[in-house]
Design a protein around this motif. Structure first.
Motif, PDB file in Angstrom:
ATOM      1  N   SER A  85       5.459   2.303   4.543  1.00  0.00           N
ATOM      2  CA  SER A  85       7.049   2.333   3.089  1.00  0.00           C
ATOM      3  C   SER A  85       7.333   3.996   3.924  1.00  0.00           C
ATOM      4  O   SER A  85       8.625   3.914   3.435  1.00  0.00           O
ATOM      5  CB  SER A  85       6.484   1.962   2.347  1.00  0.00           C
ATOM      6  OG  SER A  85       7.323   2.377   1.207  1.00  0.00           O
ATOM      7  N   LEU A  86       6.492   4.550   3.094  1.00  0.00           N
ATOM      8  CA  LEU A  86       7.451   6.079   3.796  1.00  0.00           C
ATOM      9  C   LEU A  86       7.993   6.287   4.736  1.00  0.00           C
ATOM     10  O   LEU A  86       8.840   6.984   5.056  1.00  0.00           O
ATOM     11  CB  LEU A  86       6.328   7.023   3.235  1.00  0.00           C
ATOM     12  CG  LEU A  86       6.012   7.247   1.914  1.00  0.00           C
ATOM     13  CD1 LEU A  86       4.604   9.083   1.867  1.00  0.00           C
ATOM     14  CD2 LEU A  86       6.966   7.770   0.747  1.00  0.00           C
ATOM     15  N   GLU A 105       9.583   4.680   6.916  1.00  0.00           N
ATOM     16  CA  GLU A 105      10.859   3.618   7.345  1.00  0.00           C
ATOM     17  C   GLU A 105      11.244   4.014   6.850  1.00  0.00           C
ATOM     18  O   GLU A 105      12.969   3.878   6.537  1.00  0.00           O
ATOM     19  CB  GLU A 105      10.262   2.328   6.381  1.00  0.00           C
ATOM     20  CG  GLU A 105      10.075   1.156   7.076  1.00  0.00           C
ATOM     21  CD  GLU A 105       9.492  -0.288   6.496  1.00  0.00           C
ATOM     22  OE1 GLU A 105      10.533  -0.111   5.169  1.00  0.00           O
ATOM     23  OE2 GLU A 105       9.066  -0.974   6.893  1.00  0.00           O
ATOM     24  N   ARG A 106      11.515   5.248   5.294  1.00  0.00           N
ATOM     25  CA  ARG A 106      12.302   5.787   4.580  1.00  0.00           C
ATOM     26  C   ARG A 106      12.500   6.867   4.623  1.00  0.00           C
ATOM     27  O   ARG A 106      13.527   7.572   4.496  1.00  0.00           O
ATOM     28  CB  ARG A 106      12.029   4.893   2.454  1.00  0.00           C
ATOM     29  CG  ARG A 106      11.924   4.175   2.489  1.00  0.00           C
ATOM     30  CD  ARG A 106      11.695   3.932   0.887  1.00  0.00           C
ATOM     31  NE  ARG A 106      10.230   4.273   0.610  1.00  0.00           N
ATOM     32  CZ  ARG A 106       9.705   4.958  -0.397  1.00  0.00           C
ATOM     33  NH1 ARG A 106      10.269   5.679  -0.786  1.00  0.00           N
ATOM     34  NH2 ARG A 106       8.532   4.753  -0.178  1.00  0.00           N
ATOM     35  N   TYR A 107      11.868   8.049   5.362  1.00  0.00           N
ATOM     36  CA  TYR A 107      12.838   8.851   5.432  1.00  0.00           C
ATOM     37  C   TYR A 107      12.089   9.883   6.897  1.00  0.00           C
ATOM     38  O   TYR A 107      10.920   9.444   7.469  1.00  0.00           O
ATOM     39  CB  TYR A 107      11.209  10.044   5.008  1.00  0.00           C
ATOM     40  CG  TYR A 107      10.986  10.071   3.141  1.00  0.00           C
ATOM     41  CD1 TYR A 107      12.146  10.253   2.537  1.00  0.00           C
ATOM     42  CD2 TYR A 107      10.818   8.985   2.254  1.00  0.00           C
ATOM     43  CE1 TYR A 107      12.486  10.554   0.940  1.00  0.00           C
ATOM     44  CE2 TYR A 107      10.527   8.698   0.973  1.00  0.00           C
ATOM     45  CZ  TYR A 107      11.384   9.364   0.198  1.00  0.00           C
ATOM     46  OH  TYR A 107      12.176   9.364  -0.289  1.00  0.00           O
ATOM     47  N   ALA A 108      12.697  10.240   7.610  1.00  0.00           N
ATOM     48  CA  ALA A 108      12.721  10.863   9.256  1.00  0.00           C
ATOM     49  C   ALA A 108      12.040  11.795   9.281  1.00  0.00           C
ATOM     50  O   ALA A 108      12.355  12.328   9.976  1.00  0.00           O
ATOM     51  CB  ALA A 108      14.532  10.442   9.625  1.00  0.00           C
ATOM     52  N   GLN A 112       2.207   9.690  -4.101  1.00  0.00           N
ATOM     53  CA  GLN A 112       3.767   9.449  -4.792  1.00  0.00           C
ATOM     54  C   GLN A 112       4.486  11.586  -4.869  1.00  0.00           C
ATOM     55  O   GLN A 112       5.401  11.868  -4.773  1.00  0.00           O
ATOM     56  CB  GLN A 112       2.798   9.545  -6.615  1.00  0.00           C
ATOM     57  CG  GLN A 112       4.498   9.232  -7.548  1.00  0.00           C
ATOM     58  CD  GLN A 112       5.930   8.843  -6.866  1.00  0.00           C
ATOM     59  OE1 GLN A 112       5.989   7.198  -6.599  1.00  0.00           O
ATOM     60  NE2 GLN A 112       6.939   9.113  -6.345  1.00  0.00           N
ATOM     61  N   GLU A 118       6.032  12.547  -1.506  1.00  0.00           N
ATOM     62  CA  GLU A 118       6.771  11.197  -1.845  1.00  0.00           C
ATOM     63  C   GLU A 118       8.098  12.680  -2.214  1.00  0.00           C
ATOM     64  O   GLU A 118       9.030  12.428  -1.742  1.00  0.00           O
ATOM     65  CB  GLU A 118       7.492   9.813  -2.235  1.00  0.00           C
ATOM     66  CG  GLU A 118       8.490   9.843  -2.628  1.00  0.00           C
ATOM     67  CD  GLU A 118       8.762   8.087  -2.307  1.00  0.00           C
ATOM     68  OE1 GLU A 118      10.274   7.424  -2.594  1.00  0.00           O
ATOM     69  OE2 GLU A 118       7.595   7.148  -3.131  1.00  0.00           O
ATOM     70  N   ASN A 121      11.121  14.680  -1.286  1.00  0.00           N
ATOM     71  CA  ASN A 121      12.662  14.564  -1.893  1.00  0.00           C
ATOM     72  C   ASN A 121      13.052  16.171  -2.329  1.00  0.00           C
ATOM     73  O   ASN A 121      13.949  16.585  -2.422  1.00  0.00           O
ATOM     74  CB  ASN A 121      12.654  13.938  -2.871  1.00  0.00           C
ATOM     75  CG  ASN A 121      12.754  12.179  -2.216  1.00  0.00           C
ATOM     76  OD1 ASN A 121      13.132  12.439  -1.731  1.00  0.00           O
ATOM     77  ND2 ASN A 121      11.559  11.349  -2.774  1.00  0.00           N
TER      78      ASN A 121
END
Length: 452
Positions: A365-366, A368-371, A441, A444, A448
C-alpha cells in the motif's frame, strides 16, 4: 570528494548534523549519561556517539531514563523471543544456581541438550556442534574447519557482506568501513558478486537472470583460481533482505560439490525463525556443509554462538579448533534450550509468517502511494524499504532515509539503516499486528514529514 567518501555505507552515520540535533534535544540527565559513556569507551564508526541511555528492555520495547518507550525493530537482530523473555531468564538463573561453569575436558547434560536441540531443528539431523562465545568466533572456526578438511585455504565470499569484525572476518567481509586503513588482510579471500535483483551490473530485474550471472562469475572464479576450500555467504542478506531464487541455491550447492568446496551459510542474524523457518536455508530446500549461528541463540540474554558441521566432516580431532574457555557454556546452553522451547510452545514461526503477510500488504500500500520507496523486500520478519530520489534512476536517497530514522526515533520507533538508504526492520518474532501497524503508521507519517 575524498577517496572512498562516496562508498556505500553499512549503517547510519553517527556524526552527522541530524545526530547532533537529536543529541541537542535530549534532557540533561540523558546528556550526562552519554558524556560519561564517551569518557570511558573508545569511539568507533556506527556505534558512537550513542543515541540514548536506556534503563530497561522488555518484549519488543526499549525504555530510556524518562520512561519513553521505543518499539525496537533493530535489536542487533538478537531479540527473536523478545527482551527479558521469562523462559530464558528463568532457565539461565536456574542454571547459574546449579552449575554456572563447565571446565574444559568436562561435559554436562545441559550442553548435550542444547547441541541436540539445534541438530533436531535441521532437516537431515546429520550434524555435529561446537559452541563459541561470539558469532565472529564462529565464522573464524568455520573457516578453520574448511581449511582442515579440504586441505585448501582459499575461500569465496561476497562483496557487501558482513561476517564479523575480527581480522579474519573482515577479510571475508565485503564492507569498506570494517577494513579501512587496516592494511593486509587474510590471504586467499576472494570476492564474488552478491545477488541483488534491484541493483546489479546487468540492469535486470529478473531474479533468475541475476542469479545465473552471479553464479556464472562464481564458477569462473572456481575454474581459474583453483584450490577453493569454501564458499561463505548469508542465504538472505540480513541488512537489506535480498532473497535469491531457489535455483540459485540448488546450483550453488552442486557447484561446491563439483569443486569439493564446503558450503558455509552464515545465519547469525537470520536464523531461529526470522525467515519463517527455523533455519533460513530451509526455505530453499538445501542444506549447507557448515551452518553458523549466533545473536538470538542466547535468547537475547547470553552472548552465544555455534557452528553446526555435517557429521562426515568430523575429522579434526588432532587440532584444537575452538579451544575456548567457555567451550561448553552452561548459561548459554540453558538459554539456547529455553529460547527453542519458547519458539515451539508459542508457535513463533507461525506468527512470523502471519505477520510477514500483514507486513507485505501494508508495504504494498505504501509502495503504491509513495514514489520515494523504490523497492520493498520482505521475507518473514526481515523487512527492507529502499528509498530513492527517482524510481527510474534508482538514485539512493540517503538524506531522506536519515531524516526518517530520527523522526521515527522521536515517535518511538527504532530500526536499522543499511547501505545508507535502506530502512531495515527486524521485529521480534513475538511482534503483534497492532505493533506492526503502529510502525507502518510512524513510517508513513515520517515520509510525509521529511520529504522536501
Amino acid at each position: 570528494m575524498e577517496p572512498n567518501q562516496g562508498l556505500i555505507r553499512e549503517g547510519d552515520i553517527n556524526s552527522g548534523s541530524l545526530r547532533e540535533q537529536w543529541l541537542a534535544g535530549l534532557d540533561s540527565q540523558s546528556i550526562k549519561s552519554l558524556k560519561e559513556d564517551e569518557a570511558v569507551f573508545m569511539r568507533q564508526s556506527m556505534s558512537t556517539p550513542c543515541l540514548q541511555s536506556i534503563v530497561r528492555a522488555d518484549g519488543c520495547y526499549l525504555f530510556d531514563k524518562n520512561a519513553k518507550a521505543y518499539l525496537d525493530f533493530h535489536g542487533n537482530s538478537l531479540h527473536q523471543v523478545g527482551y527479558r523473555n521469562p523462559y530464558v531468564l528463568e532457565a539461565v538463573v536456574e542454571q547459574l544456581g546449579a552449575l554456572p561453569f563447565i571446565p574444559r575436558r568436562y561435559t554436562a547434560d545441559i550442553a548435550v541438550q542444547a547441541a541436540k536441540a539445534l541438530i533436531e531443528k535441521t532437516t537431515s539431523k546429520d550434524f555435529k556442534v561446537l559452541f563459541t562465545p561470539s558469532g565472529t568466533a564462529a565464522v573464524g572456526l568455520a573457516l578453520k574447519i574448511a581449511r582442515k578438511v579440504t586441505g585448501k585455504h582459499k575461500v569465496i565470499s561476497l562483496w557487501e557482506a558482513f561476517h564479523g569484525a575480527s581480522l579474519d572476518c573482515i577479510s571475508v567481509g565485503g564492507e569498506y568501513v570494517f577494513n579501512k586503513e587496516l592494511g593486509p588482510l587474510l590471504p586467499g579471500c576472494i570476492k564474488g558478486i552478491p545477488y541483488n535483483a534491484y541493483r546489479n551490473l546487468l540492469n535486470s530485474s529478473s531474479p533468475e537472470r541475476v542469479a545465473d550471472f552471479c553464479l556464472d562469475y562464481l564458477e569462473y572464479i572456481f575454474h581459474n583460481e583453483g584450490d577453493i576450500g569454501a564458499v561463505l555467504l548469508e542465504p538472505i542478506r540480513a541488512t537489506d533482505t535480498h532473497v535469491p531464487p531457489r535455483s540459485y541455491f540448488q546450483r550453488l550447492q552442486q557447484m561446491c560439490a563439483r569443486y569439493q568446496a564446503l558450503l558455509i551459510f552464515d545465519e547469525i542474524p537470520t536464523a531461529l525463525g526470522r525467515s519463517g523457518e527455523f533455519y533460513v536455508h530451509q526455505n530453499f530446500a538445501v542444506e549447507p556443509d557448515v551452518l553458523v549461528l549466533g545473536k538470538g541463540l542466547g535468547g537475547g540474554v547470553v552472548p552465544q554462538a555455534a557452528i553446526l558441521v555435517k557429521t562426515r566432516y568430523d575429522r579434526c580431532s588432532d587440532v584444537s579448533l575452538g579451544h575456548y574457555t567457555h567451550e561448553k557454556p552452561a548459561a548459554g546452553c540453558a538459554a539456547i534450550c529455553a529460547a527453542i522451547r519458547y519458539i515451539n510452545e508459542y508457535q513463533l514461526l507461525e506468527n512470523c509468517r502471519r505477520q510477514g503477510v500483514f507486513a507485505k500488504q501494508a508495504a504494498a500500500s505504501l509502495f503504491e502511494r509513495y514514489a520515494c520507496i523504490g523497492d520493498v523486500r520482505i521475507w518473514g520478519l526481515m523487512i527492507s524499504f529502499e528509498l530513492v530520489k527517482d524510481r527510474a534512476t534508482k538514485e539512493r536517497d540517503t538524506v531522506l532515509a536519515e531524516k526518517i530514522l530520527y523522526y521515527s526515533l522521536e515517535k518511538g520507533l527504532s530500526f536499522k539503516l543499511s547501505a545508507g538508504n535502506c530502512i531495515t526492520w527486524h521485529p521480534p518474532l513475538i511482534v503483534t499486528e497492532a505493533q506492526l501497524a503502529s510502525a507502518f503508521q510512524i513510517f508513513e507519517d515520517a515520509i510525509n514529514a521529511c520529504r522536501c
